[in-house]
Design an enzyme around this catalytic site. Structure first.
Site, PDB file in Angstrom:
ATOM      1  N   LYS A   1      12.958  54.974  58.429  1.00 45.11           N
ATOM      2  CA  LYS A   1      14.894  54.629  57.966  1.00 45.11           C
ATOM      3  C   LYS A   1      15.414  55.379  57.315  1.00 45.11           C
ATOM      4  CE  LYS A   1      16.129  50.058  54.632  1.00 45.11           C
ATOM      5  NZ  LYS A   1      16.683  51.087  54.028  1.00 45.11           N
TER       6      LYS A   1
ATOM      7  N   TYR B   1       8.252  54.649  50.109  1.00 47.88           N
ATOM      8  CA  TYR B   1       8.674  56.078  49.357  1.00 47.88           C
ATOM      9  C   TYR B   1       7.716  57.152  49.387  1.00 47.88           C
ATOM     10  CZ  TYR B   1      13.145  53.616  48.365  1.00 47.88           C
ATOM     11  OH  TYR B   1      14.579  53.639  48.051  1.00 47.88           O
TER      12      TYR B   1
ATOM     13  N   SER C   1      10.041  46.319  49.639  1.00 46.87           N
ATOM     14  CA  SER C   1      10.225  47.311  49.403  1.00 46.87           C
ATOM     15  C   SER C   1       8.880  48.537  48.713  1.00 46.87           C
ATOM     16  CB  SER C   1      11.174  48.048  47.799  1.00 46.87           C
ATOM     17  OG  SER C   1      11.177  49.090  48.122  1.00 46.87           O
TER      18      SER C   1
ATOM     19  N   HIS D   1      21.392  53.803  53.383  1.00 42.04           N
ATOM     20  CA  HIS D   1      20.416  52.790  52.079  1.00 42.04           C
ATOM     21  C   HIS D   1      21.945  52.095  51.602  1.00 42.04           C
ATOM     22  CE1 HIS D   1      16.838  53.900  49.469  1.00 42.04           C
ATOM     23  NE2 HIS D   1      17.853  53.227  48.862  1.00 42.04           N
TER      24      HIS D   1
ATOM     25  N   THR E   1      11.148  55.481  54.278  1.00 42.61           N
ATOM     26  CA  THR E   1      12.877  55.560  53.872  1.00 42.61           C
ATOM     27  C   THR E   1      12.617  56.735  54.054  1.00 42.61           C
ATOM     28  OG1 THR E   1      13.180  53.637  52.947  1.00 42.61           O
ATOM     29  CG2 THR E   1      13.921  55.283  52.426  1.00 42.61           C
TER      30      THR E   1
HETATM   31  C1  LIG Z   1      19.160  46.778  44.365  1.00 44.25           C
HETATM   32  C2  LIG Z   1      19.614  47.890  46.113  1.00 44.25           C
HETATM   33  C3  LIG Z   1      17.964  48.423  46.381  1.00 44.25           C
HETATM   34  C4  LIG Z   1      17.384  48.720  47.718  1.00 44.25           C
HETATM   35  N1  LIG Z   1      16.410  49.882  47.443  1.00 44.25           N
HETATM   36  C5  LIG Z   1      15.515  49.913  48.583  1.00 44.25           C
HETATM   37  C6  LIG Z   1      14.159  49.933  48.068  1.00 44.25           C
HETATM   38  O1  LIG Z   1      13.925  50.447  47.565  1.00 44.25           O
HETATM   39  N2  LIG Z   1      13.568  50.918  49.930  1.00 44.25           N
HETATM   40  C7  LIG Z   1      14.757  51.274  50.523  1.00 44.25           C
HETATM   41  O2  LIG Z   1      14.698  52.120  51.888  1.00 44.25           O
HETATM   42  N3  LIG Z   1      15.959  50.310  50.454  1.00 44.25           N
HETATM   43  C8  LIG Z   1      16.391  50.065  49.520  1.00 44.25           C
HETATM   44  N4  LIG Z   1      18.003  49.688  49.794  1.00 44.25           N
HETATM   45  C9  LIG Z   1      18.634  49.762  50.782  1.00 44.25           C
HETATM   46  C10 LIG Z   1      18.399  48.654  51.639  1.00 44.25           C
HETATM   47  O3  LIG Z   1      17.315  48.313  52.346  1.00 44.25           O
HETATM   48  C11 LIG Z   1      19.404  48.047  52.817  1.00 44.25           C
HETATM   49  O4  LIG Z   1      19.374  49.717  53.512  1.00 44.25           O
HETATM   50  C12 LIG Z   1      20.814  48.108  52.367  1.00 44.25           C
HETATM   51  O5  LIG Z   1      21.579  47.600  51.501  1.00 44.25           O
HETATM   52  C13 LIG Z   1      21.813  47.846  53.360  1.00 44.25           C
HETATM   53  O6  LIG Z   1      23.168  47.547  53.276  1.00 44.25           O
HETATM   54  P1  LIG Z   1      23.733  46.431  52.317  1.00 44.25           P
HETATM   55  O7  LIG Z   1      23.337  46.603  50.709  1.00 44.25           O
HETATM   56  O8  LIG Z   1      25.440  46.856  52.592  1.00 44.25           O
HETATM   57  O9  LIG Z   1      23.547  44.863  53.251  1.00 44.25           O
HETATM   58  C14 LIG Z   1      17.896  49.257  49.087  1.00 44.25           C
HETATM   59  C15 LIG Z   1      19.708  48.721  48.308  1.00 44.25           C
HETATM   60  C16 LIG Z   1      20.304  48.393  47.655  1.00 44.25           C
HETATM   61  C17 LIG Z   1      21.140  47.577  47.469  1.00 44.25           C
END
Ligand SMILES: Cc1cc2nc3c(=O)[nH]c(=O)nc-3n(C[C@H](O)[C@H](O)[C@H](O)COP(=O)(O)O)c2cc1C
Length: 400
Positions: free
Chosen positions: A272, A170, A147, A296, A196
């Site tokens: 994404k 981002y 990230s 997300h 993203t």
């Molecule tokens: C705590 C948390 C932080 C996340 N941070 C980012 C991030 O910094 N950048 C991003 O593109 N997606 C982020 N995501 C989304 C994840 O990349 C991913 O799309 C998602 O967690 C997948 O779903 P799942 O948690 O049900 O497996 C985050 C998700 C969570 C739960």
């Protein structure tokens, strides 16, 4: 059953309990005893065993940040429910003596199509953080996406992984900074950048806010008095930034920026966070090298639609021209198999590996991958698929 457990709990708490050995014996055999949190990563039988431990080891505010969806969390639920709408169609007496779960993406080989999604601030869950995750990814040869709001520098993470990772971008409210971030990732040795695109104007994460309120710790030592800002994060430390603080959303972002990115880097460029065939067709048109079907983890737009439901229209629009990755709600190897059968090239997990990280650090992440990969192998055997390519729509039946 619940009544009986409640009654036994009542007895256990009562002073009379000591005089009731039958109650003690009965309690030892209840599901509670079976449900006791596992003490070692290798004892986890599924990712939920790791979740149970992590809920105790991760402080409330950080647990809220991890588990939250948006609004009433309909999309969060829909991500899981979408998987239950498909059943597996078994095939028997296929020679399974040689199975290979490996995949190749942009010239790199990985042991499995299950990859580690970018999640922010991983040292908030365990001091091992992103570097520990990188070591686990190295041990299991898994794709890791880092990230922009990582709590470790990309150089440290790539060093620990010992191979190229992907960088999640981002863009923030300053697109010149985005270009600098991408050049930094390329110089560090990243193989691809996944931009993203699902948070253009922010979001409403109620569970996160509620649990933060219940956390009695002092947060300013880590977050600073102004709360978390982008500028102070490791990824931004060496960009020579000055001026107004950066905000983590880009309302002005459009497809044109893909062209600018492609000109700025030799890395593969993915987006994404798209969920429609229309956007997937635009991604191909604007030169993206891959797309990631994602909402997300139910933390962006409250669509009420699971990502697995959107996958087929994206696959249809892309027509095999570029890889289609998907994430959201994957908790079992059978889930991964369903996504692969519907045309995904690779399947991402987010929260499950953070449960592993929060529970046991690096070994917990390794256990998450082992558990899910083993489940996927079993599911593949069940549908007679020896390789990822052999997983086709014929492995699925839609539940009516
Ligand atoms: C705590 C948390 C932080 C996340 N941070 C980012 C991030 O910094 N950048 C991003 O593109 N997606 C982020 N995501 C989304 C994840 O990349 C991913 O799309 C998602 O967690 C997948 O779903 P799942 O948690 O049900 O497996 C985050 C998700 C969570 C739960």
């Amino acid at each position: 059953m619940d009544d009986r457990r409640a009654f036994l709990r009542f007895l256990a708490a009562s002073p009379l309990y000591a005089g009731l050995p039958w109650a003690r014996a009965a309690l030892a055999q209840t599901p509670e005893a079976v449900e006791a949190p596992v003490a070692r990563a290798q004892d986890a039988l599924d990712v939920f065993d790791l979740q149970k431990v992590a809920q105790h080891t991760i402080p409330p505010a950080h647990w809220g940040y991890l588990m939250t969806g948006v609004d009433g969390e309909e999309t969060l639920k829909a991500n899981r429910e979408a998987y239950a709408r498909w059943e597996l169609r078994t095939r028997r007496l296929v020679d399974l003596s040689k199975m290979d779960m490996g995949i190749e993406l942009f010239g790199n080989r990985y042991a499995s199509p299950i990859f580690l999604c970018p999640l922010g601030y991983q040292r908030a869950f365990n001091p091992d953080g992103e570097v520990g995750v990188a070591r686990a990814a190295k041990a299991r040869n898994a794709l890791q996406i880092l990230s922009t709001v990582s709590s470790s520098s990309i150089d440290d993470v790539i060093k620990a992984r010992g191979a190229p990772i992907w960088y999640q971008l981002y863009t923030t409210n300053n697109l010149d900074v985005a270009v600098k971030l991408v050049k930094q990732a390329e110089a560090a040795g990243a193989a691809a950048v996944a931009m993203t695109i699902d948070l253009p104007v922010g979001r409403n994460t109620e569970t996160s806010v509620r649990l933060a309120r219940s956390d009695t710790r002092t947060c300013t030592s880590c977050h600073g008095p102004a709360g978390p800002t982008m500028t102070g994060r490791p990824m931004f430390a060496n960009l020579g930034l000055s001026g107004p603080p950066l905000v983590n959303s880009t309302p002005s972002l459009t497809w044109d920026f893909i062209r600018r990115l492609k000109d700025a880097t030799k890395m593969k460029v993915l987006v994404k966070g798209l969920e429609s065939g229309d956007d997937a067709a635009l991604a191909v048109k604007y030169g993206c090298d891959g797309v990631m079907v994602s909402n997300h983890g139910g933390r962006a737009t409250e669509t009420g639609r699971g990502t697995l439901e959107s996958l087929p229209e994206v696959v249809a629009a892309v027509k095999g021209r570029i890889p289609v990755l998907v994430d959201g709600g994957v908790r079992r190897g059978t889930d991964a198999l369903k996504a692969l059968a519907l045309g995904a090239t690779a399947v991402g997990i987010g929260r499950p590996y953070i449960w592993g990280l929060g529970a046991f650090g690096q070994p917990g992440v390794e256990r998450t991958l082992d558990v899910l990969n083993n489940e996927l192998r079993l599911a593949m055997g069940g549908v007679g698929a020896r390789t990822i390519r052999e997983i086709t729509p014929a492995a699925l039946i839609r539940r009516i």
